[in-house]
Structure formats: C-alpha cells, structure tokens
Design a protein around this motif. Structure first.
Motif, short mmCIF file in Angstrom:
data_model
loop_
_atom_site.label_atom_id
_atom_site.label_comp_id
_atom_site.label_asym_id
_atom_site.label_seq_id
_atom_site.Cartn_x
_atom_site.Cartn_y
_atom_site.Cartn_z
N UNK A 182 1.14 -1.43 -0.20
CA UNK A 182 0.08 -0.21 -0.01
C UNK A 182 0.87 1.54 -0.37
N UNK A 183 0.90 2.45 -0.90
CA UNK A 183 1.10 3.40 -0.86
C UNK A 183 0.62 4.72 -0.96
N UNK A 184 0.47 5.86 -0.52
CA UNK A 184 -0.16 6.79 -0.81
C UNK A 184 0.40 7.71 -2.07
N UNK A 185 -0.86 8.05 -2.85
CA UNK A 185 -0.96 9.07 -4.11
C UNK A 185 -2.37 10.28 -3.49
N UNK A 186 -1.26 11.70 -3.62
CA UNK A 186 -2.66 12.54 -3.14
C UNK A 186 -3.37 12.56 -4.11
N UNK A 187 -4.77 12.26 -3.86
CA UNK A 187 -5.85 12.39 -4.62
C UNK A 187 -6.40 11.24 -4.62
N UNK A 188 -5.69 10.34 -4.84
CA UNK A 188 -5.79 8.40 -5.69
C UNK A 188 -6.25 7.82 -4.40
N UNK A 189 -5.75 7.93 -3.16
CA UNK A 189 -5.76 7.56 -2.20
C UNK A 189 -7.01 7.87 -1.86
N UNK A 190 -7.75 9.25 -1.44
CA UNK A 190 -8.69 9.70 -1.14
C UNK A 190 -9.68 8.36 -1.58
N UNK A 191 -10.19 8.38 -3.44
CA UNK A 191 -10.54 8.16 -4.25
C UNK A 191 -10.45 6.26 -3.59
N UNK A 192 -9.54 5.82 -3.55
CA UNK A 192 -9.32 4.35 -3.31
C UNK A 192 -9.90 4.15 -1.42
N UNK A 193 -9.96 5.21 -0.90
CA UNK A 193 -10.15 4.37 0.67
C UNK A 193 -12.12 4.88 0.57
N UNK A 194 -12.27 5.65 -0.06
CA UNK A 194 -13.62 6.25 -0.50
C UNK A 194 -14.65 4.49 -1.02
N UNK A 195 -13.64 4.76 -2.14
CA UNK A 195 -14.35 2.55 -2.50
C UNK A 195 -14.23 1.61 -1.83
N UNK A 196 -13.19 2.00 -0.91
CA UNK A 196 -13.52 1.35 0.51
C UNK A 196 -14.55 1.05 1.26
N UNK A 197 -14.30 1.97 1.16
CA UNK A 197 -15.22 2.26 2.50
C UNK A 197 -17.02 1.43 1.89
N UNK A 198 -17.49 1.82 0.61
CA UNK A 198 -18.48 1.99 -0.15
C UNK A 198 -18.58 -0.15 0.32
N UNK A 199 -17.42 -1.18 -0.51
CA UNK A 199 -17.20 -2.33 -0.11
C UNK A 199 -16.56 -2.93 0.86
N UNK A 200 -16.47 -2.51 1.70
CA UNK A 200 -16.26 -2.69 3.50
C UNK A 200 -16.40 -3.30 3.71
N UNK A 201 -17.67 -4.12 3.81
CA UNK A 201 -18.45 -5.49 4.45
C UNK A 201 -18.26 -6.60 3.10
N UNK A 202 -17.73 -6.35 2.01
CA UNK A 202 -16.98 -7.36 1.21
C UNK A 202 -16.03 -8.52 1.73
N UNK A 203 -15.17 -7.74 2.59
CA UNK A 203 -14.35 -8.47 3.01
C UNK A 203 -14.95 -10.41 3.68
N UNK A 204 -14.17 -11.29 4.30
CA UNK A 204 -14.70 -12.00 4.87
C UNK A 204 -14.88 -11.89 6.89
N UNK A 205 -14.88 -12.23 7.05
CA UNK A 205 -15.50 -12.12 9.18
C UNK A 205 -13.80 -12.28 9.64
N UNK A 206 -13.50 -11.48 9.73
CA UNK A 206 -12.87 -11.20 10.52
C UNK A 206 -11.42 -9.55 10.18
N UNK A 207 -11.91 -9.13 9.55
CA UNK A 207 -11.65 -8.45 8.30
C UNK A 207 -12.29 -7.49 8.02
N UNK A 208 -11.41 -6.40 7.64
CA UNK A 208 -12.39 -5.25 6.32
C UNK A 208 -13.54 -4.11 8.14
N UNK A 209 -15.01 -4.61 7.57
CA UNK A 209 -15.94 -4.03 8.78
C UNK A 209 -16.82 -5.05 8.73
N UNK A 210 -16.19 -6.58 8.15
CA UNK A 210 -17.22 -7.52 8.91
C UNK A 210 -16.23 -8.39 9.80
#
Length: 545
Positions: A475-503
């Motif tokens: 994982x690496x930081x890129x201005x603007x792009x990291x913001x978009x990546x994390x925003x998408x991560x929030x939308x799919x945060x419960x798609x991770x298996x139990x014990x990871x992400x927002x599950x």
C-alpha cells in the motif's frame, strides 16, 4: 479532442489507482475506480493549465511542445504498463492476508475497458459543464469586462452544477435508496407470525407494533439463543434473554420511539436483569447476532438488550445523508433509560453497558455524556468499528501514549479505555481494569474506521506506520487517488470475509464482551468453547450452539 498533458496525468492517476488499499477490489470496482481516477487527473491538470494561461504565463507550443509531450509519455506509459501487469499481484497481496482466493487472471481486459468507458462518460459530462461555462461567460461578456465575465460565468456554472447535483441527482438517488431500503424492511417470510410469548417485543401483549418493527428488528427479536440452549452450554439454569426493539416506522419522533422502548422495558422487567445493554443498530437497523448471542450465552441469559431504529439506509449512506438521525435517536433513548436506571437502588439495578457497531458505535458514543454520569457512571461500553468522525474515538486516539500505534493505541495504564483487534485481545497487557471499562474493537483493514478526508493531499497517520497484519505491505500513498481508493473501500467494506474490513467476527466480540463485562465464574476454557460454536460454518451468530 483530448489535451495531451491532462491525458497523461489521467493515465498516471489510473496507474496509481491499481495499487492496493484496504479492501480487495474485483475487476468491476477496480474499473470504476480507475475510470474516476483518470478523470480526476485529467480535470485537475486541465484546470491548472487554464489557470496558467489565465495568468498569462509563457506556454510551450509547436515542435518543442510535441517533443516534451513525447518525453513525458514514456515514463507515464511505463508506469501504466507496470501497474496493469502487477495489479493482480497487488490485489492478491490483500486477498492472501484475508484468506481469499486469488483473482482470475483474465479480468484485466474487462477492467481496462470499463475504466475507459467510465472516463469517457465523465469526460462528456465535463465537456457539457465547460460548454455551460462558455455560454455564460460569452453572454456576460456583452455587458461586463471579459475578465469579470469569466469569473462570474465560472461561479454561475458551478452554482448551477452544484444545485442540479445536490437538489436533483443526489436527492433523487436518496429517495430511490430510501424507498428501496424501506421496502426491504418488509421482506420477511409471511409465514413468520408475531412472537407468542408475552415477554417478547411485538407480541399481542407488547406495546411495540410487530408490523412496524421492520425486518432487522423482527430478525433480532426472533433470533438469539433460548434459555434451553444456554443452559445446555453452561450446565446451569438459564433465563430467557430479553430483546426489545422499536422500528423506525413506530413513530416519526425519536423521543416518542424512546418512550415506547422504555415502556416496553418496564413491562417485561428489563431493569430486573443482571446485564442491561443500551444498543445502537447500524444504519439499516441491523443488529449483529454474532455480538448479542455471545453476550447472552456468557451471562446465562440474564441479559436485556434495547435498541431503536433510526434509518433505513446502509451505514455509509446514513453517515453522510442522515447524520443527525442516529445521534438524535440514541441520545433520546439514552436520556430516557439512564434517567430511570440511575434512580433505582444501586444494589437492585442492572449493570448498564453501551454498545454499538459501525454507525451505531458513533451514535452510542455521541450519547455517552461523562459529565452527566460522573456520579453514577455506567459499567462500560463496547464500541465496534467506530466510524472515523466519532469525536470520542478521535479524542482517545489523540491521548495515546507516545510511540503507540495509531491503529492500536495504548492509553495510560489501560484502566479505562482499551483497543483491540483480531490480532490483539483486549486483556493482552495483563493490567487490571478500572471501575469503568471502555473498549474499541477495530480492524486495521477497516476503512470505515481509518478513512481520512485529509488523504486528498497527505498520507493518513496510520499509513506512515508499519502496516497492520491484515493490510498489504504494498500500500502506498498518492494524493487524490488514495482518497478515491479509501472512498471505494468504504462502499465495499463489508465485502471482506469475517474478521477483516468492516465484517467483525464472533470470536472478537466474545473476547470483547468477556473483557468488558467480566462474566461471573467465566474461564478461558469457556471462551474457547463459546468460540467453537459461534461464527462457524458461515453462521452469523451462535443461537443454535
């Protein structure tokens, strides 16, 4: 049609979007993210060039400009090619940590095609906005100086776009989402009758309307272990756990819904239980059975849990568009329940705990008033996956010991506030808890917790540390792009298996509840036995243990 420099910047942003973030992305989500990132790079560079020209700074033209563009294109295309080749490896570096199978190798072409389609759609929208700006500034230039016409035209175009987006597209989408989620509340088996026992919410004797409770509430009330199953686990007599739930449709006023909940608690004797949990649901009203089932097992069923629904929307949407709804509802419920509880004789009232998951954790924290409780404090709080705007969580993070990690802080002597993850149990320090026990359970890969609005221009603090075990080291930081990546991560945060992400996994709820509530006579062997029947074989809870 396309400007060269903005296009190169867009391709550079596309390449950066292929790097891993917190949640694994399939080709569909990666394609959308890549297209949006490319459009963002294009628009930003186009804007900077327009600003450069507006300042009447020298501009390279002709053959020198073509040579410069060709020189710049080489490293951009190399980075893009490298990103495309390694994108699967990068995503698999997260999937491997989460026990997920590798991506299919034939998805790259579909992802790139989708990225291009998304970029073109956004490009056309951008051209339409530019045409609107040109129309306005040219019309205004007939009556006012050109420079003033440009500025005023830009402001008017921005105002029109924002108004149409906010009051048109966004409101329309929110109405559709709200109505669809509201309809989903009633998608329950028509053969499921209201509870037959008078002590259950929604029964004939209850003041809570079964039809207005909604699917999350009905699932919560009918789910959970019964006394017989609990007794079979503990080997001792058990009580039937009390679950009180008031649906959003019960009444439009949060104070009225809170009063309905309190009346129901008094009717069924919730204040006569050993443990009383004031719970706040997620945005949709969902109550994670993995948490509540485990608590009822470890306390022999002598538990009453009360919750009131405040939204129909998924937590990320409710977090943005219905922020106040959850805060107002949980505050109203807390005020009603705590006021009654604190007037009970200290030796006859239950231990009162606050609990919330995701958006419920934020609203539960908001309702927690330490000044109000200074003389009569609750027994503790267990907050899971606290969203990044949570004020109390942020204050606790800021008070962490020097050298303590952002993703897993340590505070003073761990007497009051502790943090835990799937790799770090709450009692790992071996220190004694104080009178009030507050626990935050959070996974390092949970974007709901670790999203940072400032990642638009700087790396989040947790990104400047060694990555958590469930986070890709690539994982690496890129201005603007990291913001978009994390925003998408929030939308799919419960798609991770139990014990990871927002599950969150049942085993981590169990460790948390044991640490916060200290069940009488409970042993480490009991914890392992309970973990063996909770969250196994895809089950969400432990009701059938």
């Amino acid at each position: 049609m396309f400007s060269v420099l903005p296009l190169l910047a867009g391709l550079l942003f596309l390449a950066a979007s292929l790097t891993p973030s917190l949640i694994p992305r399939d080709w569909l989500m990666q394609g959308v993210l890549a297209g949006v990132s490319m459009a963002a790079g294009y628009v930003m560079t186009q804007f900077l060039l327009a600003l450069w020209r507006a300042l009447e700074l020298p501009v390279m033209k002709g053959r020198p400009a073509r040579i410069a563009h060709a020189v710049l294109a080489v490293p951009v295309l190399v980075l893009l090619g490298r990103g495309v080749i390694l994108s699967g490896t990068w995503q698999n570096s997260i999937r491997a940590r989460m026990g997920m199978p590798d991506l299919e190798v034939n998805n790259t072409a579909k992802m790139l095609a989708l990225a291009l389609a998304v970029f073109l759609v956004l490009f056309v929208i951008g051209k339409a906005i530019q045409a609107l700006f040109d129309l306005l500034r040219l019309r205004l230039a007939r009556y006012i100086p050109v420079r003033s016409a440009n500025v005023l035209g830009l402001l008017l175009a921005a105002l029109i776009v924002i108004t149409l987006t906010r009051d048109g597209v966004v409101n329309w989408a929110m109405r559709i989402a709200d109505s669809s989620y509201a309809a989903a509340q009633h998608l329950t088996d028509p053969n499921v009758a209201p509870p037959g026992e008078p002590w259950q919410s929604g029964s004939v004797a209850s003041g809570i309307d079964w039809e207005l409770m909604g699917k999350p509430g009905r699932d919560f009330v009918l789910g959970g272990p019964r006394a017989r199953a609990i007794s079979g686990f503990t080997g001792r007599p058990a009580r039937e756990p009390l679950r009180i739930y008031v649906g959003l449709a019960q009444d439009k006023d949060p104070d009225t819904r809170a009063k309905v909940a309190l009346d129901e608690m008094l009717r069924v004797g919730a204040f006569d239980r050993k443990v009383l949990v004031l719970a706040s649901p997620t945005g949709t009203g969902w109550m994670d059975p993995a948490s509540y089932d485990a608590l009822e097992y470890m306390h022999g069923g002598d538990v009453a849990t009360v919750a009131v629904q405040y939204s129909y929307l998924q937590s990320p949407l409710a977090l943005i568009f219905e922020t106040e709804a959850g805060l107002d509802q949980t505050t109203a419920l807390m005020r009603a329940v705590y006021d009654h509880w604190r007037h009970l004789p200290p030796d006859r009232r239950p231990r009162l705990y606050l609990h919330g998951i995701s958006l419920g954790a934020w609203s539960s924290m908001y309702a927690f008033n330490p000044f109000q409780m200074m003389n009569e404090p609750v027994a503790g709080a267990f907050w899971v996956g606290p969203p990044f705007p949570s004020t109390l969580w942020r204050q606790a993070n800021d008070a962490r010991q020097p050298g303590s990690r952002f993703v897993l802080p340590e505070l003073d002597e761990d007497e009051v506030i502790r943090y835990a993850s799937q790799y770090a149990p709450p009692d790992r320090s071996g220190r004694e808890w104080g009178r009030l026990r507050i626990l935050f359970l959070q996974y390092g890969s949970d974007p709901i917790v670790f999203y940072d609005p400032a990642s638009l221009w700087r790396a989040p603090e947790w990104m400047r540390e060694a990555p958590a075990p469930d986070v890709s080291p690539r994982l690496r930081f890129t201005p603007v792009v990291t913001q978009l990546q994390l925003a998408v991560d929030m939308l799919v945060s419960t798609s991770a298996p139990p014990g990871f992400g927002h599950t969150y996994h049942a085993r981590d709820y169990i460790d948390g509840w044991v640490a916060v509530t200290a069940p009488e006579g409970w042993t480490a062997a009991d914890t392992e036995r309970l973990k063996a029947i909770c969250g196994q074989d895809g089950k969400l809870g432990c009701a059938n243990g």
